[in-house]
Design an enzyme around this catalytic site. Structure first.
Site, PDB file in Angstrom:
ATOM      1  N   LYS A 291      88.337  -0.302  75.001  1.00  0.00           N
ATOM      2  CA  LYS A 291      87.427   0.777  75.521  1.00  0.00           C
ATOM      3  C   LYS A 291      87.584   1.450  76.848  1.00  0.00           C
ATOM      4  O   LYS A 291      87.883   0.580  77.887  1.00  0.00           O
ATOM      5  CB  LYS A 291      85.947   0.128  75.643  1.00  0.00           C
ATOM      6  CG  LYS A 291      84.835   1.197  75.516  1.00  0.00           C
ATOM      7  CD  LYS A 291      83.760   0.378  75.212  1.00  0.00           C
ATOM      8  CE  LYS A 291      82.556   1.623  74.974  1.00  0.00           C
ATOM      9  NZ  LYS A 291      81.147   0.860  74.878  1.00  0.00           N
ATOM     10  N   GLU A 381      68.394  -6.029  64.012  1.00  0.00           N
ATOM     11  CA  GLU A 381      67.077  -5.600  64.483  1.00  0.00           C
ATOM     12  C   GLU A 381      66.264  -6.476  63.620  1.00  0.00           C
ATOM     13  O   GLU A 381      64.913  -6.926  63.925  1.00  0.00           O
ATOM     14  CB  GLU A 381      66.655  -4.159  64.206  1.00  0.00           C
ATOM     15  CG  GLU A 381      67.561  -3.315  65.312  1.00  0.00           C
ATOM     16  CD  GLU A 381      68.989  -2.800  64.762  1.00  0.00           C
ATOM     17  OE1 GLU A 381      69.466  -1.850  65.411  1.00  0.00           O
ATOM     18  OE2 GLU A 381      69.140  -3.158  63.840  1.00  0.00           O
ATOM     19  N   ARG A 409      64.476   0.112  61.539  1.00  0.00           N
ATOM     20  CA  ARG A 409      65.249  -0.856  60.583  1.00  0.00           C
ATOM     21  C   ARG A 409      64.569  -2.074  60.400  1.00  0.00           C
ATOM     22  O   ARG A 409      65.197  -2.812  59.676  1.00  0.00           O
ATOM     23  CB  ARG A 409      66.464  -0.872  61.421  1.00  0.00           C
ATOM     24  CG  ARG A 409      67.039   0.255  61.744  1.00  0.00           C
ATOM     25  CD  ARG A 409      68.575   0.356  62.561  1.00  0.00           C
ATOM     26  NE  ARG A 409      69.526   0.364  61.510  1.00  0.00           N
ATOM     27  CZ  ARG A 409      71.011   0.112  61.455  1.00  0.00           C
ATOM     28  NH1 ARG A 409      71.398   0.062  62.892  1.00  0.00           N
ATOM     29  NH2 ARG A 409      71.568   0.457  60.515  1.00  0.00           N
TER      30      ARG A 409
END
Length: 638
Positions: A291, A381, A409
């Protein structure tokens, strides 16, 4: 190899190769020998463009080579390329005809922060939430099969997004239906494997080759005639791979695993993708990327450089001295983070749970001070909510820190695992309302609507920082499920009490006494409503509680005022205003009502102030709406 940059360029870089490759068709006309130089140009242009607009940063830098390789090898847009979440899709936007519009990114009427189907034919699936790519690409692969089309389907998913259950559900289903598709695991945190080197790269080339695939299929045909022989051979192959590469899990799920390979090694990427493109069945390629690759500060701090704000011009005027600036309060998320630490010190039963939002929801200090009571469940979640329910069954007091849009969600778990059992779980719902440049996928537009229909829920909407702190305490002490929803950004700098004091449940506060019109405010629009109250001599009420409502006060206001106006940063349909209307109708108090909130369409990305103005939720919009309704009432009374 990629050039490493140390500063974000302020001047548009010279990019002769990128000028020829700003569409995939143009890219595919370049020679392979030119692609390394193209990657350096694309990385430099990405640095420049994000510096002009701000936005997601590190993830895009990490997939420069992968993006080039995918569009070079696959026939996009006919071949379907699905990006997970979309944080990493800026290089994809640049290479698919949108380079000259990158300066409009995340601005009103400009490019979206995430892939969007209406924006480009190359954006095959609209995203914003994680872990959807494999299921979507599988759907596209099945559609191609049903339509007799040879087009390919490719999903690119990060190692973080792969932690969600729905990603594994799709992996399992794809192997069951033997879908012809490719999943690329973009492993940019080395959370699965550090095994990148000459041996694994060599094995990847061998395993992905047509020769190996042909030999494997030929052996299968021969050995399948011998009882148990093919199964034994398959297990031998699988365990031989497992000794050298971390693909056993995916092999067990029915995928042909290849990798890990260096995601910044273009020749290897191109060779491997070319080999895998035409293989039959579910194919899984594991690539290791870094990243922020190519920008030294982002490589050193990938979390800090996940996103950046735009660079100010060198000749920009200096900011006014602090004495001339309106004091800004702490961020609401910071108020929550401090409360969590304070309450945890006082109550040993408290635990904090987050689905991979430690920094965003400001649980960093809590995780350091109370590590044994901090639980980051990754991007899961549903599990976060059921985990909290299980803890609450045995006397723990869990606080689930979650964004409004992400709680959607876990709605089934919220109802069945928490509310039906009346468990003591506090939901600290961050990013409620409009969130600005990230647009409708991240807006918390619906939580009041989907929460207030659940029996037993306590629902609170703070108007400032101190109200947030007191409501969190109220919810923590409440027997049953409770929710406090608060917005992104800073408050009005209200004095914050150090004590952990609860509120009287269901009690609103009249902030200004006026005549004829009353403004019933649910949340942070209180400051704007008070301005309107002064102009129109209206009563202004901080309602505080969506459920239960202050019914006694509502009766009094309905009897003493000609017009009741509700104000909320939530969908008008089914929201707090609807709750007021339903109560008054049940009481037989039919009064003129005006509901102000989010309209029945998705409010597109822009500056938060512009979005609120569009919805009529700033002082000018509230005043204009009230004046129109008062004029209509006067006209109808003649």
């Amino acid at each position: 190899m990629p050039t490493t940059f140390h500063q974000i360029p302020r001047e548009r870089p010279v990019t002769p190769l990128l000028d020829r490759a700003d569409t995939p068709a143009g890219l595919r006309r370049l020679a392979e020998s030119e692609l390394e130089a193209l990657a350096n140009e694309l990385r430099q242009y990405l640095l420049y463009s994000v510096g002009q607009t701000g936005g997601h940063f590190g993830a895009g830098l990490g997939v420069i080579e992968l993006t080039i390789a995918l569009h070079y090898i696959f026939d996009t847009p006919d071949d379907r390329l699905v990006w997970d979440v979309g944080h990493q899709a800026y290089p994809h936007k640049i290479l698919t005809g949108r380079r000259e519009r990158m300066g409009t990114l995340r601005q009103k009427d400009g490019l979206a922060a995430f892939p969007r189907r209406s924006e480009s034919e190359y954006d095959t699936f609209g995203v914003g939430h994680s872990s959807t790519s494999i299921g979507a690409a599988l759907g596209m692969a099945i559609a191609a099969r049903l339509q007799g089309s040879p087009r390919k389907s490719v999903a690119v998913i990060g190692d973080g997004a792969l932690t969600a259950g729905m990603a594994f559900e799709a992996l399992n289903h794809a192997s069951d239906v033997k879908a012809n598709m490719l999943v690329i695991l973009n492993d940019n945190d080395m959370s699965i494997s550090k095994n990148v080197g000459g041996l694994s790269t060599y094995l990847a080339k061998i395993i992905s080759s047509r020769t190996y695939s042909s030999m494997r299929e030929g052996s299968k045909k021969i050995l399948s005639h011998l009882p148990g022989a093919w199964e034994i051979a398959r297990k031998v192959e699988e365990h031989a791979k497992g000794m050298l590469v971390p693909g056993t899990l995916f092999e067990e799920l029915g995928w042909n695993y290849v990798g890990p390979i260096d995601g910044h090694d273009l020749p290897t990427l191109l060779a491997t993708l070319r080999n895998m493109r035409d293989l039959e069945g579910p194919q899984f390629l594991h690539v290791i990327t870094k990243k922020g690759k190519g920008f030294a500060p982002a490589e050193a701090d990938p979390i800090g450089y996940h996103a950046i704000t735009k660079l100010e011009p060198l000749n920009a005027e200096a900011a006014p001295p602090s004495s001339q600036k309106r004091p800004s309060g702490p961020k609401y998320s910071s108020v929550f983070g401090q409360w969590l630490c304070d309450m945890a010190k006082q109550d040993s039963r408290l635990v904090g749970i987050t689905p991979a939002m430690k920094e965003g929801s400001d649980l960093v200090a809590f995780s350091e001070r109370f590590p044994e009571r901090y639980f980051d469940v990754a991007i899961a979640e549903q599990h976060a909510v059921t985990l909290a329910a299980g803890m609450a069954c045995d006397g723990i007091k869990p606080v689930v820190a979650i964004y409004s849009t992400f709680l959607q969600r876990a709605y089934d778990q919220l109802i069945h695992d928490v509310a039906v059992q009346n468990l003591d779980v506090l939901f600290a719902i961050d990013r409620a309302g409009l969130v600005g440049e990230d647009g409708p996928t991240h807006a918390g537009s619906f939580d009041l609507s989907y929460l207030r229909c659940i029996p037993g829920m306590l629902i609170m909407t703070p108007s400032d920082e101190n109200e947030l702190r007191r409501m969190l305490t109220t919810g923590h002490l409440f027997n049953g499920p409770a929710a406090v929803r608060y917005p992104r950004g800073s408050g009005p700098n209200a004095p914050i009490e150090t004590e952990l004091l609860p509120l009287e449940i269901g009690k609103a506060v009249v902030r200004r006494q006026g005549q004829k019109t009353t403004l019933l405010v649910f949340g942070v629009q209180l400051a704007e409503a008070l301005k309107v109250g002064e102009t129109l001599d209206a009563t202004v009420v901080d309602m505080r509680f969506v459920k239960p409502l202050d019914e006694a006060l509502l009766r009094e206001l309905a009897d003493s005022h000609e017009l009741l106006v509700t104000i909320e940063e939530n969908s008008i349909m089914g929201g707090a205003g609807s709750a007021v209307s339903e109560f008054l109708a049940a009481e037989g108090r039919i009064k003129p009502m005006l509901h102000l909130g989010l309209p029945d369409y998705y409010v597109e990305h822009a500056k938060p102030a512009d979005m609120l103005a569009e919805c009529g939720l700033d002082a000018a919009g509230i005043e204009a709406s009230v004046r129109r309704r008062l004029a209509l009432l006067e006209q109808n009374s003649r």
